[in-house]
Scaffold this active site. Structure first.
Site, short mmCIF file in Angstrom:
data_model
loop_
_atom_site.label_atom_id
_atom_site.label_comp_id
_atom_site.label_asym_id
_atom_site.label_seq_id
_atom_site.Cartn_x
_atom_site.Cartn_y
_atom_site.Cartn_z
N ASP A 1 0.82 -1.01 0.02
CA ASP A 1 0.05 0.05 0.01
C ASP A 1 0.94 1.22 -0.07
O ASP A 1 2.05 1.16 0.18
CB ASP A 1 -0.83 -0.05 1.30
CG ASP A 1 -2.40 0.72 1.15
OD1 ASP A 1 -2.18 1.27 0.20
OD2 ASP A 1 -3.20 0.36 2.04
N ASP B 1 -10.69 2.02 -3.08
CA ASP B 1 -11.34 1.85 -1.77
C ASP B 1 -12.80 1.93 -1.74
O ASP B 1 -13.63 1.61 -0.85
CB ASP B 1 -10.84 2.86 -0.86
CG ASP B 1 -9.47 2.36 -0.11
OD1 ASP B 1 -9.00 1.16 -0.38
OD2 ASP B 1 -8.67 3.13 0.54
C1 DGJ Z 1 -5.78 1.87 2.06
C2 DGJ Z 1 -6.27 0.56 1.26
O1 DGJ Z 1 -6.58 1.05 -0.04
C3 DGJ Z 1 -7.26 -0.23 2.14
O2 DGJ Z 1 -7.52 -1.38 1.16
C4 DGJ Z 1 -6.45 -0.73 3.42
O3 DGJ Z 1 -5.61 -1.45 2.84
C5 DGJ Z 1 -6.20 0.59 3.99
N1 DGJ Z 1 -5.18 1.36 3.33
C6 DGJ Z 1 -5.38 0.29 5.24
O4 DGJ Z 1 -4.91 1.02 6.02
#
Ligand code: DGJ
Length: 693
Positions: A446, A511
């Protein structure tokens, strides 16, 4: 003597002209040309409208230099303390093989060399364009702009489709008319960005979903970028794409070279879908799979929206049991597993298991997951540090920063300076230690903020080198853990591009798991990337990012467009939804071989969108109703992807539907008149299976 030089794909050709001395010229990029091209029109003899023009005609250079009679954007802008700013080659070397052209341009006055490599893949019609600049003088060269590619667009190219967005709203489709003003898109977020995808599709009046001349390009780069489409005096347009450099960011020492990231470009007579298909086929060849080949994409359970930071070993073991019972194949432990990480205010950088949540470490959970027949995956965010972390307390100087300037937090975190080798070593060692003894198959990587004052230790801009250092760190992990697949995530879809693609195996597209929103996000993604790389999950009934609620069947049917997963607290589902989710998982497994084939999509009037997948021989078709109908009779859906000469056995299928006998329908009817679609309430789906009869 000028000579045209041609490269041919299956459906496209490009043509360049060079006299061996002056800048080579762009003659053509478009549908495939047949026959002897040496006998083309003598373009040098073409008349042009005189009057306040140079005495020589201005022709379209393959790679224009500054200040030598080209009044458009230059492909290279460089200087040495304000001198040597003009570029025009006085020597041109060309080497050609069957599918590639290497052109070396030398300017003996500016003492700058350029190397351009154009390779047209004969199978996919995707053109790879690379450029490299070399400083041939004994003084440093400051480079302000080096296009990765210059592409010619014909006068009938009149619209550009591109993608804007923000976090949780990626790939917002936009369309602008191309006029005489320069069309420009620039990204300064330091990563690929949610806001500005580094590519676009250019249409002509003939362009439709499945027909008409259409052009597309994308930059294989995960950082700042710029693309411009500029009208030229002959009515054509030039399209440049490249890295957007910060002031002073690129200085070449005497003798040094700089290779710009690659541009991938394609054109098709089959509209938006034709360009998408070309990209899918080309990009599939670039993904390097553990074991040498892609295995069927396993169903994920990701813990994020179901658990957030609330981890404890016993409940995760229970969750793993439930997941296995549903048919989940890979269990991905998201954020919240490491040292004192209870929310997003602390701990990034401290990559060892939280002793309170996992007193025995991660191994017992991971072993349990594997014992239940699933793979185990783990979330990391290596490039970040929270000021509240052991790492930052020990090394505050490891964050990208500028002396005397405030450090602006985003999600309470700062970005580590990966150009400092000690930082890369620390991350590799610490994360490596955390995962070394786990039965690990997957890492979700990430990156949850933009780069702001990205200065390195010497105060120089590090944006570009940060991307290269990120690639190097990824590759280091890949080499050390060759069996592990990697997902590229940046707060959802902030780092989706062809540069990182060859180093990863999946993208987290957004997300936002709201199925309505996902339909358009996924459509944008699929314009450039193949479906098996698109993480798409079934979320909770009420989407956490939008507050909208949709039935489980609709959410699952939208997730079927990509690499399917589940991201909700499955322990909270009622019996009915648990059963349905189990059926959808089984459905995805039955059909993923078609879902991850060719894809086509489009919309019908009256609130329906559709998605087809497979091949002309056998396909699945999803018809989604996004809004209530306003009509008494439903429109038929013409299927341009079927073979007009064949007959098809078509069956309505889907979880919860009994076995039905297929209906025989002529391909020509499906192609032109279309498949009848059923009346449905909003946020419902109808799925059809078609096979050559
Ligand atoms: C952002 C990601 O897009 C989410 O899926 C998740 O992993 C969060 N970060 C976790 O902090």
């Amino acid at each position: 003597m000028t000579r045209p030089i041609a490269l041919h794909g299956k459906q496209t050709s490009l043509l360049i002209e060079s006299d061996g001395t002056n800048a080579p010229l762009w003659l053509y990029w478009g549908p495939r040309l047949a026959g002897a091209l040496e006998s083309g029109p003598d373009l040098a003899a073409q008349p042009w409208a005189r009057g306040f023009t140079l005495d020589q005609p201005l022709r379209f250079p393959l790679f224009a230099g500054y200040g030598m009679g080209w009044f458009g954007r230059s492909a290279i802008e460089a200087h040495r303390d304000g001198r040597d700013f003009a570029f025009a080659p006085d020597r041109v070397d060309l080497a050609q093989d069957a599918h590639a052209l290497t052109i070396v341009l030398d300017d003996s006055i500016a003492q700058i060399g350029l190397r351009l490599v154009l390779a047209l893949d004969p199978h996919t019609d995707v053109l790879s364009f690379r450029s490299t600049v070399t400083n041939r003088a004994n003084r440093p060269l400051q480079v302000q702009w080096l296009a990765s590619a210059v592409l010619p667009l014909p006068p009938q190219a009149d619209r550009v489709r591109y993608y804007a967005g923000r976090h949780a709203s990626e790939f917002e489709e936009q369309e602008d008319r191309l006029g005489k003003a320069t069309w420009l898109r620039e990204n300064r977020h330091g990563i690929t960005s949610h806001d500005c995808f580094p590519g676009a599709v250019v249409a002509t009046p003939a362009t439709t979903e499945s027909g008409g001349l259409t052009f597309a390009a994308q930059l294989a780069w995960s950082g700042n970028h710029c693309q411009a489409i500029e009208w030229l005096d002959d009515g054509r347009r030039q399209w440049q794409l490249g890295v957007a450099l910060s002031p002073g960011e690129l200085q070449l020492a005497p003798g040094a070279s700089h290779e710009a990231p690659e541009v991938l470009a394609t054109c098709s007579l089959r509209g938006w879908q034709g360009t998408a298909r070309n990209f899918h086929q080309a990009l599939r060849q670039r993904v390097t799979w553990p074991g040498g080949a892609m295995k069927p994409r396993p169903v994920h359970l990701n813990t994020w929206e179901g658990c957030y930071f609330d981890h404890d070993e016993a409940s995760l073991i229970e969750l793993a049991d439930r997941a296995a019972a549903l048919g989940i194949e890979r269990f991905v432990l998201d954020d919240g597993w490491f040292h004192r990480r209870d929310d997003d205010t602390s701990s990034l950088g401290d990559w060892w298991p939280d002793e309170r949540k996992y007193p025995r470490g991660l191994r017992p959970l991971a072993d349990h997951v594997v014992a239940r027949g699933m793979e185990f995956g783990l979330w990391i965010e290596p490039e970040m540090v929270n000021p509240d972390s052991d790492l930052f307390r020990a090394h505050p100087d490891w964050a990208l920063q500028l002396a005397g300037r405030p450090q602006q937090l985003s999600r309470n975190q700062l970005v580590l300076d990966l150009t400092n080798p000690a930082v890369g070593d620390y991350l590799f060692d610490t994360i490596g230690r955390a995962i070394a003894d786990l039965p690990l198959s997957y890492l979700k990587w990430d990156h949850n903020r933009d780069l702001v004052a990205a200065g390195d230790a010497s105060g120089r801009p590090a944006y570009r080198r940060q991307v290269l250092a990120f690639y190097a760190l990824l590759e280091r992990f890949r080499a050390a853990f060759p069996g592990v697949e990697i997902e590229s995530c940046a707060g959802g879809g902030g780092r989706i591009d062809a540069g990182v693609l060859s180093r990863v195996h999946r993208f987290w597209a957004s997300d936002c798991i709201d199925a309505q929103s996902r339909l358009s996000i996924q459509r944008g993604f699929l314009q450039f990337f193949p479906p098996e790389l698109m993480g798409s999950h079934v979320g909770a009934q009420m989407a956490h990012t939008t507050g909208r609620s949709q039935p489980l069947d609709f959410r699952a049917a939208v997730a079927c467009q990509g690499h399917f997963g589940v991201e909700l607290d499955i322990g909270k589902l009622d019996q009915d939804d648990t059963g349905r989710l189990r059926d959808w998982i089984a459905f995805y497994k039955d059909w993923r071989h078609l879902l991850h084939g060719d894809v086509w999509n489009g919309s019908l009037p009256d609130g329906q969108v559709w998605h087809g997948a497979g091949s002309a021989d056998e396909w699945l078709l999803f018809v989604y109703r996004t809004a209530p109908t306003t009509q008494r009779y439903m429109p038929d859906l013409p299927l341009r992807f079927v073979d007009e000469a064949a007959d098809y056995a078509v069956t309505r299928i889907g979880p919860g539907r009994g076995k039905a006998d297929p209906t025989r329908i002529a391909g020509t009817w499906l192609h032109h008149a279309g498949l009848p679609t059923p009346p449905m309430k909003a946020e419902r789906v109808a799925i059809f299976h078609g096979r050559r009869a």
